[in-house]
Scaffold this motif. Structure first.
Motif, mmCIF file in Angstrom:
data_model
loop_
_atom_site.group_PDB
_atom_site.id
_atom_site.type_symbol
_atom_site.label_atom_id
_atom_site.label_comp_id
_atom_site.label_asym_id
_atom_site.label_seq_id
_atom_site.Cartn_x
_atom_site.Cartn_y
_atom_site.Cartn_z
ATOM 1 N N LYS A 9 0.836 -1.202 0.000
ATOM 2 C CA LYS A 9 0.000 0.000 0.000
ATOM 3 C C LYS A 9 0.871 1.253 0.000
ATOM 4 O O LYS A 9 0.607 2.210 -0.722
ATOM 5 C CB LYS A 9 -0.916 0.029 1.228
ATOM 6 C CG LYS A 9 -2.038 -0.959 1.199
ATOM 7 C CD LYS A 9 -2.844 -0.834 2.486
ATOM 8 C CE LYS A 9 -3.787 -1.983 2.685
ATOM 9 N NZ LYS A 9 -4.470 -1.905 3.984
ATOM 10 N N SER A 31 2.830 1.530 -3.453
ATOM 11 C CA SER A 31 1.998 1.864 -4.611
ATOM 12 C C SER A 31 1.369 3.253 -4.513
ATOM 13 O O SER A 31 1.143 3.904 -5.524
ATOM 14 C CB SER A 31 0.913 0.807 -4.811
ATOM 15 O OG SER A 31 0.067 0.758 -3.695
ATOM 16 N N SER A 32 1.106 3.737 -3.306
ATOM 17 C CA SER A 32 0.456 5.044 -3.167
ATOM 18 C C SER A 32 1.432 6.162 -2.795
ATOM 19 O O SER A 32 1.080 7.324 -2.842
ATOM 20 C CB SER A 32 -0.635 4.976 -2.105
ATOM 21 O OG SER A 32 -0.052 4.769 -0.829
#
Length: 69
Positions: free
Chosen positions: A35, A38-39
């Protein structure tokens, strides 16, 4: 069944429980880390990459990363 055999079986089952627990822990940590990656937002198990990491020398010396008042 001998005492040694019973102990071996108990040890094997306990080792399997530990292996499963560690795999579950790894899976959960990997998902949380994914998470963040990717963000690019910091989370409990990862830190976002600052824009400075990809900055060019001219951006740095040109004042693009000066603290804001």
């Amino acid at each position: 069944m001998s005492a040694q055999s019973a102990l071996d079986n108990d040890t094997y089952l306990a080792e399997e429980d530990v292996v499963k627990s560690l795999r579950d822990l790894h899976r959960g940590l990997a998902a949380e880390r994914l998470k963040t990656v990717s963000s690019n937002v910091s989370g409990p198990f990862g830190v976002a990459v600052p824009a400075l990491a990809d900055a060019t020398p001219s951006q740095i010396t040109g004042g693009s990363f000066r603290p804001r008042p």
